[in-house]
Scaffold this motif. Structure first.
Motif, PDB file in Angstrom:
ATOM      1  N   THR A 140       5.042  11.293  -8.341  1.00 30.14           N
ATOM      2  CA  THR A 140       5.143  10.480  -7.128  1.00 30.14           C
ATOM      3  C   THR A 140       6.609  10.446  -6.705  1.00 30.14           C
ATOM      4  OG1 THR A 140       5.560   8.418  -8.314  1.00 30.14           O
ATOM      5  CG2 THR A 140       3.240   9.032  -7.920  1.00 30.14           C
ATOM      6  N   LEU A 141       6.870   9.970  -5.487  1.00 31.50           N
ATOM      7  CA  LEU A 141       8.248   9.862  -5.019  1.00 31.50           C
ATOM      8  C   LEU A 141       9.031   8.894  -5.906  1.00 31.50           C
ATOM      9  CD1 LEU A 141      10.485  10.455  -2.997  1.00 31.50           C
ATOM     10  CD2 LEU A 141       9.513   8.681  -1.496  1.00 31.50           C
ATOM     11  N   ALA A 142       8.391   7.807  -6.316  1.00 34.64           N
ATOM     12  CA  ALA A 142       9.062   6.829  -7.180  1.00 34.64           C
ATOM     13  C   ALA A 142       9.440   7.456  -8.518  1.00 34.64           C
ATOM     14  CB  ALA A 142       8.167   5.618  -7.403  1.00 34.64           C
ATOM     15  N   GLN A 143       8.556   8.252  -9.079  1.00 33.44           N
ATOM     16  CA  GLN A 143       8.853   8.913 -10.347  1.00 33.44           C
ATOM     17  C   GLN A 143       9.982   9.929 -10.187  1.00 33.44           C
ATOM     18  OE1 GLN A 143       4.845  10.330 -11.047  1.00 33.44           O
ATOM     19  NE2 GLN A 143       4.522   8.851 -12.714  1.00 33.44           N
ATOM     20  N   LEU A 144       9.953  10.657  -9.084  1.00 33.90           N
ATOM     21  CA  LEU A 144      10.999  11.636  -8.818  1.00 33.90           C
ATOM     22  C   LEU A 144      12.359  10.954  -8.730  1.00 33.90           C
ATOM     23  CD1 LEU A 144      10.801  14.698  -6.545  1.00 33.90           C
ATOM     24  CD2 LEU A 144      12.656  13.093  -6.140  1.00 33.90           C
ATOM     25  N   ARG A 145      12.410   9.850  -8.002  1.00 34.89           N
ATOM     26  CA  ARG A 145      13.665   9.100  -7.879  1.00 34.89           C
ATOM     27  C   ARG A 145      14.123   8.566  -9.228  1.00 34.89           C
ATOM     28  NH1 ARG A 145      11.969   5.903  -2.363  1.00 34.89           N
ATOM     29  NH2 ARG A 145      13.143   7.189  -0.883  1.00 34.89           N
ATOM     30  N   ASN A 146      13.188   8.048 -10.014  1.00 40.07           N
ATOM     31  CA  ASN A 146      13.536   7.502 -11.327  1.00 40.07           C
ATOM     32  C   ASN A 146      14.083   8.589 -12.249  1.00 40.07           C
ATOM     33  OD1 ASN A 146      12.741   4.916 -10.608  1.00 40.07           O
ATOM     34  ND2 ASN A 146      10.688   5.125 -11.462  1.00 40.07           N
ATOM     35  N   MET A 206       0.847  -1.193   0.000  1.00 41.31           N
ATOM     36  CA  MET A 206       0.000   0.000   0.000  1.00 41.31           C
ATOM     37  C   MET A 206       0.888   1.250   0.000  1.00 41.31           C
ATOM     38  SD  MET A 206      -2.938   1.075   2.768  1.00 41.31           S
ATOM     39  CE  MET A 206      -3.883   2.573   2.583  1.00 41.31           C
ATOM     40  N   ALA A 207       0.595   2.179  -0.902  1.00 41.01           N
ATOM     41  CA  ALA A 207       1.415   3.381  -1.023  1.00 41.01           C
ATOM     42  C   ALA A 207       1.238   4.284   0.194  1.00 41.01           C
ATOM     43  CB  ALA A 207       1.038   4.145  -2.291  1.00 41.01           C
ATOM     44  N   ARG A 208       2.311   4.962   0.564  1.00 44.93           N
ATOM     45  CA  ARG A 208       2.244   5.887   1.695  1.00 44.93           C
ATOM     46  C   ARG A 208       1.410   7.104   1.323  1.00 44.93           C
ATOM     47  NH1 ARG A 208       7.801   7.603   4.345  1.00 44.93           N
ATOM     48  NH2 ARG A 208       7.697   5.389   4.866  1.00 44.93           N
ATOM     49  N   LYS A 209       0.577   7.551   2.240  1.00 48.41           N
ATOM     50  CA  LYS A 209      -0.283   8.698   1.988  1.00 48.41           C
ATOM     51  C   LYS A 209       0.555   9.970   1.860  1.00 48.41           C
ATOM     52  CE  LYS A 209      -4.265  11.188   3.895  1.00 48.41           C
ATOM     53  NZ  LYS A 209      -5.200  11.291   5.050  1.00 48.41           N
ATOM     54  N   ARG A 210       0.253  10.759   0.832  1.00 51.74           N
ATOM     55  CA  ARG A 210       0.979  12.002   0.612  1.00 51.74           C
ATOM     56  C   ARG A 210       0.678  12.999   1.728  1.00 51.74           C
ATOM     57  NH1 ARG A 210       3.172  14.511  -3.912  1.00 51.74           N
ATOM     58  NH2 ARG A 210       2.451  12.819  -5.255  1.00 51.74           N
ATOM     59  N   LEU A 211       1.694  13.755   2.127  1.00 49.93           N
ATOM     60  CA  LEU A 211       1.513  14.761   3.170  1.00 49.93           C
ATOM     61  C   LEU A 211       0.637  15.893   2.673  1.00 49.93           C
ATOM     62  CD1 LEU A 211       5.185  15.059   4.513  1.00 49.93           C
ATOM     63  CD2 LEU A 211       3.334  13.678   5.434  1.00 49.93           C
ATOM     64  N   THR A 252      13.433  15.559   0.032  1.00 52.76           N
ATOM     65  CA  THR A 252      14.592  16.424   0.234  1.00 52.76           C
ATOM     66  C   THR A 252      15.889  15.648   0.069  1.00 52.76           C
ATOM     67  OG1 THR A 252      13.389  17.924   1.697  1.00 52.76           O
ATOM     68  CG2 THR A 252      15.775  17.923   1.898  1.00 52.76           C
ATOM     69  N   ASP A 253      15.896  14.394   0.505  1.00 48.86           N
ATOM     70  CA  ASP A 253      17.090  13.564   0.372  1.00 48.86           C
ATOM     71  C   ASP A 253      17.490  13.427  -1.102  1.00 48.86           C
ATOM     72  OD1 ASP A 253      19.129  11.680   1.216  1.00 48.86           O
ATOM     73  OD2 ASP A 253      17.824  10.111   0.432  1.00 48.86           O
ATOM     74  N   VAL A 254      16.517  13.178  -1.966  1.00 44.46           N
ATOM     75  CA  VAL A 254      16.800  13.044  -3.398  1.00 44.46           C
ATOM     76  C   VAL A 254      17.215  14.384  -3.998  1.00 44.46           C
ATOM     77  CG1 VAL A 254      15.835  12.469  -5.656  1.00 44.46           C
ATOM     78  CG2 VAL A 254      15.219  11.095  -3.666  1.00 44.46           C
ATOM     79  N   ILE A 255      16.471  15.430  -3.679  1.00 45.25           N
ATOM     80  CA  ILE A 255      16.726  16.744  -4.276  1.00 45.25           C
ATOM     81  C   ILE A 255      18.081  17.298  -3.840  1.00 45.25           C
ATOM     82  CG2 ILE A 255      15.910  19.129  -4.457  1.00 45.25           C
ATOM     83  CD1 ILE A 255      14.228  17.058  -5.972  1.00 45.25           C
ATOM     84  N   SER A 256      18.499  17.033  -2.603  1.00 41.39           N
ATOM     85  CA  SER A 256      19.788  17.550  -2.130  1.00 41.39           C
ATOM     86  C   SER A 256      20.948  16.922  -2.900  1.00 41.39           C
ATOM     87  CB  SER A 256      19.949  17.284  -0.630  1.00 41.39           C
ATOM     88  OG  SER A 256      20.076  15.902  -0.352  1.00 41.39           O
ATOM     89  N   ARG A 257      20.748  15.716  -3.444  1.00 41.30           N
ATOM     90  CA  ARG A 257      21.788  15.084  -4.263  1.00 41.30           C
ATOM     91  C   ARG A 257      21.680  15.496  -5.727  1.00 41.30           C
ATOM     92  NH1 ARG A 257      20.507   9.703  -4.162  1.00 41.30           N
ATOM     93  NH2 ARG A 257      18.803   9.849  -2.677  1.00 41.30           N
ATOM     94  N   TRP A 258      20.467  15.794  -6.149  1.00 42.06           N
ATOM     95  CA  TRP A 258      20.202  16.180  -7.531  1.00 42.06           C
ATOM     96  C   TRP A 258      20.621  17.632  -7.783  1.00 42.06           C
ATOM     97  CZ3 TRP A 258      14.751  14.789  -9.891  1.00 42.06           C
ATOM     98  CH2 TRP A 258      14.723  15.123 -11.258  1.00 42.06           C
ATOM     99  N   LYS A 296       8.957  20.816  -7.089  1.00 41.84           N
ATOM    100  CA  LYS A 296       7.709  21.573  -7.165  1.00 41.84           C
ATOM    101  C   LYS A 296       6.598  20.727  -7.781  1.00 41.84           C
ATOM    102  CE  LYS A 296      10.400  25.797  -7.600  1.00 41.84           C
ATOM    103  NZ  LYS A 296      10.948  26.809  -8.532  1.00 41.84           N
ATOM    104  N   GLN A 297       6.959  19.887  -8.741  1.00 38.04           N
ATOM    105  CA  GLN A 297       5.956  18.998  -9.342  1.00 38.04           C
ATOM    106  C   GLN A 297       5.473  17.967  -8.328  1.00 38.04           C
ATOM    107  OE1 GLN A 297       8.394  17.879 -12.852  1.00 38.04           O
ATOM    108  NE2 GLN A 297       6.608  18.442 -14.078  1.00 38.04           N
ATOM    109  N   TYR A 298       6.393  17.454  -7.518  1.00 42.31           N
ATOM    110  CA  TYR A 298       5.988  16.514  -6.466  1.00 42.31           C
ATOM    111  C   TYR A 298       5.025  17.194  -5.499  1.00 42.31           C
ATOM    112  CZ  TYR A 298       5.993  13.501  -2.409  1.00 42.31           C
ATOM    113  OH  TYR A 298       5.588  12.718  -1.362  1.00 42.31           O
ATOM    114  N   HIS A 299       5.385  18.409  -5.071  1.00 39.19           N
ATOM    115  CA  HIS A 299       4.559  19.147  -4.123  1.00 39.19           C
ATOM    116  C   HIS A 299       3.172  19.428  -4.697  1.00 39.19           C
ATOM    117  CE1 HIS A 299       3.316  22.987  -2.035  1.00 39.19           C
ATOM    118  NE2 HIS A 299       3.503  22.162  -1.019  1.00 39.19           N
TER     119      HIS A 299
END
Length: 252
Positions: A110-116, A1-6, A83-89, A102-105
């Protein structure tokens, strides 16, 4: 089950923990700061290592706030994983990283798409490694580093690759587990952009793993760029050392 977005309108809980931890450690020094970090972790039911990660993320947000307030706002209202992904990107491609956050927000990624997306960009644009500094220059850097970190004397430099950013030019690990990584900027290295991108990534990843970093190099634009970046992002375990060329007369 996917984690609920904040809730995108509410500052994330992790930001409050990181801010409290940052204020706690800034109010003390040495063992007092370590104790403060432990207390925050204990109060929040988590580990010191996790609190350090949150502080790292919070510092990154602070470092981009003035230039990109919308990015800071987006990260404050997203999970720490974003933030963990973006700080490296961000050091590699600031505009792309900012847009993705900003697109995630906005609920467009999704987080998976952002990471990919980050992994795809990283794979395509991995910088070519620069040539290692000459051995005599590296030895001069080591001697200079020893003046501020005498515990590395008599220790062998050991490889410490941090994928995908390569390795420190020098890396030391003490018997007590502390680690120090040294980035040596060669005097004739003209590829400043590649050096900075890989070096910044190495430093950030090293900090997450408890490795203190030192950047040593000749006075100039690249060393100044590192110094300004370190100051803006607020890295406590990172220092800059200026190397000076000494010319001696030889009489025959």
């Amino acid at each position: 089950m996917a984690r609920k977005r904040l809730d995108p309108n509410v500052v994330a809980e992790w930001v409050g923990i990181a801010d409290a931890a940052e204020r706690a450690i800034q109010s003390g020094s040495g063992s007092d700061r370590a104790s403060a970090l432990w207390r925050v972790a204990e109060e929040r039911g988590t580990t010191e290592q996790h609190v350090r990660r949150l502080i790292h993320g919070w510092r990154f947000i602070q470092s981009v706030r003035a230039q990109d307030p919308e990015l800071a706002k987006s990260l404050e209202r997203s999970s720490y994983n974003v933030t963990d992904v973006i700080s490296r990107w961000h050091p590699r491609a600031p505009s792309d990283a900012s847009q993705a956050a900003k697109q995630y927000h906005a609920g467009e990624l999704t987080l998976a798409q952002l990471r990919n997306n980050y992994e795809a960009l990283r794979t395509q644009e991995t910088p070519k490694p620069t040539a290692p500094p000459a051995s005599d220059y590296l030895e001069a850097v080591r001697l200079k580093v020893e003046t501020i970190s005498p515990w590395i004397r008599n220790l062998e430099s050991t490889p410490r690759p941090l994928i995908p950013f390569g390795s420190y030019n020098l890396h030391f690990r003490g018997d007590d587990g502390r680690e120090l990584g040294v980035i040596a900027i060669a005097p004739d290295d003209a590829d400043e952009q590649t050096q900075f991108i890989t070096g910044a990534g190495l430093i950030l990843l090293g900090e997450k793993r408890g490795i203190a970093s030192i950047i040593a190099g000749p006075k100039g634009g690249l060393l100044d760029r590192y110094a300004n970046w370190i100051r803006e992002i607020g890295l406590d375990d990172c220092r800059v050392i200026q190397m000076e060329r000494v010319v001696r007369e030889v009489w025959a």
